[in-house]
Enzyme design. Structure first.
Site, PDB file in Angstrom:
ATOM      1  N   GLU A 177       0.846  -1.193   0.000  1.00 47.39           N
ATOM      2  CA  GLU A 177       0.000   0.000   0.000  1.00 47.39           C
ATOM      3  C   GLU A 177       0.888   1.253   0.000  1.00 47.39           C
ATOM      4  O   GLU A 177       1.848   1.321   0.748  1.00 47.39           O
ATOM      5  CB  GLU A 177      -0.890  -0.027   1.250  1.00 47.39           C
ATOM      6  CG  GLU A 177      -1.799   1.166   1.393  1.00 47.39           C
ATOM      7  CD  GLU A 177      -2.643   1.372   0.151  1.00 47.39           C
ATOM      8  OE1 GLU A 177      -3.425   0.488  -0.207  1.00 47.39           O
ATOM      9  OE2 GLU A 177      -2.501   2.433  -0.494  1.00 47.39           O
ATOM     10  N   GLU A 181      -1.247   9.188   4.479  1.00 45.11           N
ATOM     11  CA  GLU A 181      -2.257   9.669   5.429  1.00 45.11           C
ATOM     12  C   GLU A 181      -2.507  11.136   5.132  1.00 45.11           C
ATOM     13  O   GLU A 181      -1.600  11.876   4.750  1.00 45.11           O
ATOM     14  CB  GLU A 181      -1.768   9.481   6.867  1.00 45.11           C
ATOM     15  CG  GLU A 181      -1.852   8.032   7.286  1.00 45.11           C
ATOM     16  CD  GLU A 181      -1.358   7.805   8.704  1.00 45.11           C
ATOM     17  OE1 GLU A 181      -1.287   8.759   9.488  1.00 45.11           O
ATOM     18  OE2 GLU A 181      -1.025   6.648   9.004  1.00 45.11           O
ATOM     19  N   GLY A 297      12.573  20.527   7.089  1.00 48.98           N
ATOM     20  CA  GLY A 297      11.702  20.604   8.258  1.00 48.98           C
ATOM     21  C   GLY A 297      12.315  19.934   9.468  1.00 48.98           C
ATOM     22  O   GLY A 297      13.542  19.764   9.542  1.00 48.98           O
ATOM     23  N   CYS A 304       5.161   5.053   9.211  1.00 51.18           N
ATOM     24  CA  CYS A 304       5.792   4.225   8.174  1.00 51.18           C
ATOM     25  C   CYS A 304       7.297   4.459   8.008  1.00 51.18           C
ATOM     26  O   CYS A 304       8.071   3.520   8.154  1.00 51.18           O
ATOM     27  CB  CYS A 304       5.088   4.455   6.843  1.00 51.18           C
ATOM     28  SG  CYS A 304       3.413   3.818   6.852  1.00 51.18           S
ATOM     29  N   ARG A 371       2.043   8.948  15.496  1.00 45.55           N
ATOM     30  CA  ARG A 371       3.097   7.948  15.678  1.00 45.55           C
ATOM     31  C   ARG A 371       4.437   8.476  15.158  1.00 45.55           C
ATOM     32  O   ARG A 371       4.530   8.924  14.019  1.00 45.55           O
ATOM     33  CB  ARG A 371       2.717   6.644  14.966  1.00 45.55           C
ATOM     34  CG  ARG A 371       1.571   5.922  15.661  1.00 45.55           C
ATOM     35  CD  ARG A 371       1.135   4.683  14.919  1.00 45.55           C
ATOM     36  NE  ARG A 371       0.306   4.970  13.768  1.00 45.55           N
ATOM     37  CZ  ARG A 371      -0.285   4.036  13.018  1.00 45.55           C
ATOM     38  NH1 ARG A 371      -0.119   2.764  13.297  1.00 45.55           N
ATOM     39  NH2 ARG A 371      -1.029   4.373  11.988  1.00 45.55           N
TER      40      ARG A 371
HETATM   41  N1  LIG Z   1      -0.682   4.253   7.838  1.00 47.07           N
HETATM   42  C1  LIG Z   1      -0.149   4.413   6.636  1.00 47.07           C
HETATM   43  O1  LIG Z   1      -0.016   5.536   6.132  1.00 47.07           O
HETATM   44  C2  LIG Z   1       0.324   3.229   5.852  1.00 47.07           C
HETATM   45  C3  LIG Z   1       0.620   3.373   4.486  1.00 47.07           C
HETATM   46  C4  LIG Z   1       1.059   2.257   3.782  1.00 47.07           C
HETATM   47  C5  LIG Z   1       1.219   1.044   4.420  1.00 47.07           C
HETATM   48  N2  LIG Z   1       0.948   0.935   5.757  1.00 47.07           N
HETATM   49  C6  LIG Z   1       1.099  -0.372   6.400  1.00 47.07           C
HETATM   50  O2  LIG Z   1      -0.200  -0.933   6.592  1.00 47.07           O
HETATM   51  C7  LIG Z   1      -0.246  -1.690   7.806  1.00 47.07           C
HETATM   52  C8  LIG Z   1      -1.357  -1.157   8.689  1.00 47.07           C
HETATM   53  O3  LIG Z   1      -1.042   0.184   9.026  1.00 47.07           O
HETATM   54  P1  LIG Z   1      -2.097   1.129   9.767  1.00 47.07           P
HETATM   55  O4  LIG Z   1      -1.456   2.458   9.889  1.00 47.07           O
HETATM   56  O5  LIG Z   1      -3.414   1.002   9.097  1.00 47.07           O
HETATM   57  O6  LIG Z   1      -2.158   0.407  11.198  1.00 47.07           O
HETATM   58  P2  LIG Z   1      -3.159   0.707  12.399  1.00 47.07           P
HETATM   59  O7  LIG Z   1      -2.378   0.471  13.634  1.00 47.07           O
HETATM   60  O8  LIG Z   1      -3.834   2.023  12.191  1.00 47.07           O
HETATM   61  O9  LIG Z   1      -4.285  -0.423  12.249  1.00 47.07           O
HETATM   62  C9  LIG Z   1      -4.069  -1.777  12.451  1.00 47.07           C
HETATM   63  C10 LIG Z   1      -5.362  -2.369  12.986  1.00 47.07           C
HETATM   64  O10 LIG Z   1      -5.243  -3.787  12.999  1.00 47.07           O
HETATM   65  C11 LIG Z   1      -5.989  -4.273  14.103  1.00 47.07           C
HETATM   66  N3  LIG Z   1      -5.565  -5.661  14.393  1.00 47.07           N
HETATM   67  C12 LIG Z   1      -4.373  -6.099  14.863  1.00 47.07           C
HETATM   68  N4  LIG Z   1      -4.384  -7.446  14.965  1.00 47.07           N
HETATM   69  C13 LIG Z   1      -5.592  -7.862  14.529  1.00 47.07           C
HETATM   70  C14 LIG Z   1      -6.214  -9.146  14.392  1.00 47.07           C
HETATM   71  N5  LIG Z   1      -5.573 -10.273  14.714  1.00 47.07           N
HETATM   72  N6  LIG Z   1      -7.475  -9.202  13.911  1.00 47.07           N
HETATM   73  C15 LIG Z   1      -8.139  -8.066  13.590  1.00 47.07           C
HETATM   74  N7  LIG Z   1      -7.601  -6.838  13.701  1.00 47.07           N
HETATM   75  C16 LIG Z   1      -6.346  -6.737  14.165  1.00 47.07           C
HETATM   76  C17 LIG Z   1      -5.680  -3.268  15.207  1.00 47.07           C
HETATM   77  O11 LIG Z   1      -6.649  -3.304  16.231  1.00 47.07           O
HETATM   78  C18 LIG Z   1      -5.691  -1.948  14.418  1.00 47.07           C
HETATM   79  O12 LIG Z   1      -6.956  -1.327  14.453  1.00 47.07           O
HETATM   80  C19 LIG Z   1       1.154  -1.581   8.409  1.00 47.07           C
HETATM   81  O13 LIG Z   1       1.922  -2.671   7.988  1.00 47.07           O
HETATM   82  C20 LIG Z   1       1.709  -0.315   7.793  1.00 47.07           C
HETATM   83  O14 LIG Z   1       3.110  -0.304   7.720  1.00 47.07           O
HETATM   84  C21 LIG Z   1       0.484   1.993   6.478  1.00 47.07           C
END
Ligand SMILES: NC(=O)c1ccc[n+]([C@@H]2O[C@H](COP(=O)([O-])OP(=O)(O)OC[C@H]3O[C@@H](n4cnc5c(N)ncnc54)[C@H](O)[C@@H]3O)[C@@H](O)[C@H]2O)c1
Length: 475
Positions: A177, A181, A297, A304, A371
């Site tokens: 992905e 954000e 900045g 990430c 974060r």
């Molecule tokens: N946030 C970003 O901008 C972004 C962009 C690209 C990729 N990613 C990647 O995507 C992934 C998710 O990131 P995020 O920021 O959405 O994380 P997040 O912490 O916001 O969300 C993760 C969710 O998963 C849930 N969870 C954990 N274990 C679970 C289980 N066994 N069953 C059901 N739910 C469960 C948690 O309760 C939480 O709500 C990460 O690997 C991150 O590196 C994030």
């Protein structure tokens, strides 16, 4: 079976056998920033989506149509999708009949920089315990995961199937992905590319079908997320799982390096009396360089870049690859926080006993995500040095207060309140609303008119015209 090895870019219509327009049953496990955005977008595009999260509070709120994160357009999409997306804590009862299961749980850093895959593996285990061998879904890793994780997920699922005495073939694909954000829905509806890493042509076709409305832009844009003018169809990039996994880390390491690079140039720009904003514009107009990610900045943060940079360095160490450039990017970033404090020291001379109005806590604008935000380290250091910190953020304040109760910060309800009786204003997040504040009036209420604009977002002449001593980063 046609196997797509190595990177190949397939334009629209090249893949055959697509069941056009057919709705798919999709389960998304993990309803955080990525899972919720992806789920809402896929439901809007017509698929039947079930979003699963183990956190009861998240599921409760989403079921009531209340967004659990701040992301432009999400509230509107949540209410538009009412009925076509459902929320639950229980993946097991959803699995029979699912075409695709997308894993979007967190992959935080371990203390040694390695990636904690326990959440991903826990989901894989659950899938293995309940998967219907007659019609197994395609499993998709959307979480950012180190190389080999598609295979690892397959192994965990297979171990559970073995325990059940069940044998069937199924596929695990990697679909990294790239959303940002603050523009997450925009990036999901209008991506630059969609990368699928799999050796299985059927899995590739199914995912191509899932993304068909995006790849072909056949949907009517949601009101809250209009299609940008001049947007061109995204590339569909088919690779091996390992390449897909490496693409994600490479993209983030490169972007982090770009920011660290301009921050390093900002330091010399400060010393020689150049303006880094002019320098960045001057180099960014070169098509080979591009204007993005050249804003000096307080250094990069967020959920990430820091963890992904640490993770690729860890992978490098396992393969005896030093990755000197990436390591330097991390080191420059660590020092960059200190540069902001030094700017305050240069202007205030003594920090102890001073009051600093901090503008912005989120790691970037248009999100409530804090974060690894630069604000955390900078505020901690200011408090350690004996400053009083008054902080204001339009949306991230509550998350910050809950996450850092030990930081004795005075939270303000408005920007005006944060500036009042401060010795200096320190801008840490470039929220658009900070551009349009009545700085002249604010200055009158401050003890001294010192502006540390760590995002280089304000007009220097305007601020100095109001009597401020202005310091940016590299200007
Ligand atoms: N946030 C970003 O901008 C972004 C962009 C690209 C990729 N990613 C990647 O995507 C992934 C998710 O990131 P995020 O920021 O959405 O994380 P997040 O912490 O916001 O969300 C993760 C969710 O998963 C849930 N969870 C954990 N274990 C679970 C289980 N066994 N069953 C059901 N739910 C469960 C948690 O309760 C939480 O709500 C990460 O690997 C991150 O590196 C994030």
């Amino acid at each position: 079976m046609r196997v797509f090895r190595n990177a190949g870019i397939y334009e629209r219509g090249v893949l055959e056998g697509l069941k056009k327009g057919e709705k798919l049953n999709i389960i998304i496990v993990g309803t955080g920033y990525v899972g919720l955005t992806t789920g809402m977008a896929l439901a809007y595009l017509g698929h039947r989506v079930v979003c699963v999260d183990k956190d009861t509070a998240i599921v409760d709120k989403l079921e009531r149509g209340i967004s659990t994160i701040y992301e432009p357009g999400l509230d509107e999409l949540l209410s538009e999708n009412a009925g076509s997306a459902t929320f639950t804590q229980d993946m097991l009862e959803q699995l029979p009949g699912a075409d695709i299961v997308i894993i979007a749980v967190g992959t935080p850093s371990k203390s040694n920089g390695d990636t904690d895959l326990s959440y991903v593996e826990a989901v894989a285990g659950e899938i293995g315990r309940a998967l219907d061998p007659e019609s197994p879904p395609v499993i998709v890793n959307k979480s950012t995961v180190p190389i080999g994780t598609a295979r690892r997920v397959e192994t965990v699922i297979r171990e559970e199937l073995d325990k059940r005495g069940v044998h069937c073939s199924f596929s695990v694909a990697s679909n990294p992905e790239f959303l940002r954000e603050g523009a997450a829905l925009h990036d999901t509806f209008y991506p630059d590319r969609i990368v699928i890493g799999t050796e299985d042509v059927n899995a590739l076709n199914l995912l191509r079908q899932m993304y068909a409305p995006v790849l072909e832009q056949t949907f009517t844009p949601p009101q809250a997320v209009p299609r940008p003018e001049g947007y061109r169809l995204p590339a569909f990039v088919s690779t091996s799982p390992t390449s897909a996994e490496l693409i994600k880390y490479t993209a983030n390491a490169f972007l982090a390096m770009k920011i660290s690079f301009i921050n390093e140039i900002a330091s010399i720009s400060d010393k020689v009396g150049a303006d880094i904003v002019e320098v960045a514009r001057g180099i960014g107009l070169d098509k080979r360089i591009g204007p993005w990610f050249l804003n000096a900045g307080p250094g990069w943060g967020g959920s990430c870049f820091p963890k992904d940079v640490r993770s690729i360095l860890f992978t490098g160490s396992q393969y005896n690859c030093d990755m000197d450039l990436v390591r330097a990017a991390l080191e420059v970033n660590r020092k960059q926080r200190r540069k902001v404090i030094e700017k305050l020291q240069q202007n205030l001379k003594v920090i102890r006993g001073s009051t600093v109005g901090v503008f912005g806590l989120a790691f970037k604008p248009n999100t409530d995500d804090i974060r690894e935000s630069p604000s955390i380290d900078i505020i901690r250091e200011l408090l350690d040095m004996g400053a009083r910190v008054k902080a204001y953020d339009p949306v991230a304040q509550d998350k910050y207060r809950e996450s850092y109760p030990e930081q004795n910060v005075v939270y303000c309800d408005s920007a005006e309140e944060a500036a009042r009786e401060s010795d200096a204003v320190l801008i840490l997040t470039d929220w658009d609303e900070f551009r349009h504040l009545p700085w002249e009036e604010f200055g009158e209420t401050m003890k001294s008119k010192i502006m540390i604009d760590s995002r280089n977002m304000l007009n220097v002449d305007e601020l100095t015209g109001y009597g401020f001593t202005y310091s940016g980063i590299g200007r």
